[in-house]
Scaffold this active site. Structure first.
Site, PDB file in Angstrom:
ATOM      1  N   THR A 188       8.472  20.361   0.513  1.00  0.00           N
ATOM      2  CA  THR A 188       9.415  21.342   1.045  1.00  0.00           C
ATOM      3  C   THR A 188      10.456  20.697   1.946  1.00  0.00           C
ATOM      4  OG1 THR A 188       7.785  23.097   0.868  1.00  0.00           O
ATOM      5  CG2 THR A 188       9.539  23.434   2.472  1.00  0.00           C
ATOM      6  N   TYR A 230      11.561  29.148  -2.708  1.00  0.00           N
ATOM      7  CA  TYR A 230      12.501  28.030  -2.870  1.00  0.00           C
ATOM      8  C   TYR A 230      11.879  27.059  -3.847  1.00  0.00           C
ATOM      9  CZ  TYR A 230       9.027  25.941   0.121  1.00  0.00           C
ATOM     10  OH  TYR A 230       7.837  25.521   0.605  1.00  0.00           O
ATOM     11  N   LYS A 283      -3.799  21.311   7.141  1.00  0.00           N
ATOM     12  CA  LYS A 283      -2.966  22.507   7.087  1.00  0.00           C
ATOM     13  C   LYS A 283      -3.887  23.699   7.305  1.00  0.00           C
ATOM     14  CE  LYS A 283       0.808  24.422   4.366  1.00  0.00           C
ATOM     15  NZ  LYS A 283       1.592  24.290   3.126  1.00  0.00           N
TER      16      LYS A 283
HETATM   17  N1  LIG Z   1       5.458  23.163   2.654  1.00  0.00           N
HETATM   18  C1  LIG Z   1       5.296  22.432   1.562  1.00  0.00           C
HETATM   19  O1  LIG Z   1       5.674  21.287   1.552  1.00  0.00           O
HETATM   20  C2  LIG Z   1       4.600  23.081   0.404  1.00  0.00           C
HETATM   21  C3  LIG Z   1       4.855  22.499  -0.946  1.00  0.00           C
HETATM   22  N2  LIG Z   1       4.192  23.300  -1.959  1.00  0.00           N
HETATM   23  C4  LIG Z   1       4.349  21.068  -1.078  1.00  0.00           C
HETATM   24  O2  LIG Z   1       3.298  20.735  -0.639  1.00  0.00           O
HETATM   25  O3  LIG Z   1       5.014  20.268  -1.656  1.00  0.00           O
END
Ligand SMILES: NC(=O)C[C@H](N)C(=O)O
Length: 331
Positions: A15, A29, A168
């Site tokens: 992200t 996104y 997380k």
């Molecule tokens: N906040 C993020 O980066 C979530 C994303 N789905 C990832 O791990 O690449």
């Protein structure tokens, strides 16, 4: 400018490199869109703390990370740490499996140089995006000598966390990364404030070295829940898994039918590691299940996904369950 530390930013996607359709898209996104040159160019403040080199290692959402990604990334990090002109390394990463990669690097990279893994919860296109400050903090920590020798670090939400301990813990807030043992410190306006240091073995004190690891063995996870069946356990056994992590209930408790299925796998040579689906706390040996009698291992305080990482690394060397258990206590 020449006096500034040289930090290499290895970009892997996530992200922090994501982009949404509008400033109001904080959760909707596409991850892994923005190339590393653009990430760095968008943050001119970085030049005040370090000389930067960017490298695009992958461009992926971290839920799709696999063992090949881990090996490739760790080899690149290891090679960079051996370069005299590199002072620190930052890895930009999706947050979904960030804790697994950080722990893997913590176990296998033999260097005291600062290595910092960082991500963001919102894409850079969103209002109140968190990636820019997280990245600035990561580079600033990686450029500082006092971050050396503390193992692989994670900088999210102004905190400096141990890559071993952090996970997380909330999926919709920017204060997403927590450790039940607390952060190591905080980074505020480019300065580090330390409060504790890790005591578990890591990096230069690890008996594992990415330069000697060619492949990782198959290790998978089964989840404990009410009315659990043994289909998953048996399927992993048939697929040739080398160790199976049981994400048990409570103190790592195991349903009676699963006990029998796990004992049968152990009899075939598969290592059984008892972890817990409860986010915090730890699993004690011979409490809930007779681990000595069954020749099982307990995961200590590692969450199932971290226990999988350690079991894979450990099995590149460990030959029996006693050795595996020692490793789970020490790392
Ligand atoms: N906040 C993020 O980066 C979530 C994303 N789905 C990832 O791990 O690449």
């Amino acid at each position: 400018q020449a006096a500034k530390p040289h930090v290499v930013v290895l970009a892997t996607g996530g992200t922090i490199a994501g982009a949404g359709a509008s400033t109001l898209n904080s959760v909707t996104y596409v991850a892994a869109k923005v190339p590393v040159e653009k990430l760095l160019a968008g943050l001119p403040e970085l030049a005040s703390v370090a000389r930067l080199t960017g490298e695009q290692v992958f461009q992926t959402a971290s839920e799709s990370f696999n063992n090949e990604h881990l090996l490739t990334l760790a080899r690149r990090v290891s090679a960079l740490t051996k370069q005299a002109d590199v002072d620190g390394i930052v890895i930009t990463h999706g947050t979904d499996t960030l804790e697994e990669t950080a722990y893997f690097l913590n176990l296998v990279v033999h260097s005291a140089k600062p290595i910092v893994v960082v991500g963001s919860m919102r894409p850079g296109t969103a209002l109140s995006a968190d990636g820019a400050l997280n990245l600035y903090n990561a580079v600033s920590v990686a450029a500082s000598q006092d971050a050396a020798g503390k193992g692989v670090l994670v900088t999210m939400n102004d905190e400096i966390q141990s890559g071993r301990d952090v996970a997380k813990s909330i999926n919709i807030k920017t204060e997403a990364f927590k450790s039940q043992w607390g952060p190591l410190g905080m980074v505020v306006e480019g300065r580090n404030y330390w409060f504790r240091a890790p005591v578990k073995r890591h990096t230069v004190h690890s008996e594992f070295d990415i330069d000697a690891i060619e492949t990782l063995p198959a290790v998978d996870i089964v989840y404990g829940y009410g009315n659990m069946n043994t289909t998953g356990i048996e399927a992993y056994g048939k697929a040739g898994v080398k160790a199976l992590i049981h994400a048990g209930t409570g103190n790592g408790s195991v349903a009676a039918q699963a006990v029998d299925a796990l004992k049968a796998l152990r009899a075939q040579g598969v290592q059984i590691v008892r972890s817990s689906r409860v986010p915090d706390g730890f699993v004690l040996r011979n409490a809930e299940q007779p681990d000595d009698k069954y020749d099982w291992v307990v995961a200590h305080d590692l969450r199932p996904q971290k226990a999988r990482i350690l079991a894979m690394v450990a099995l590149t060397k460990a030959r029996d369950s006693k050795e595996l258990q020692r490793i789970f206590w020490e790392y």
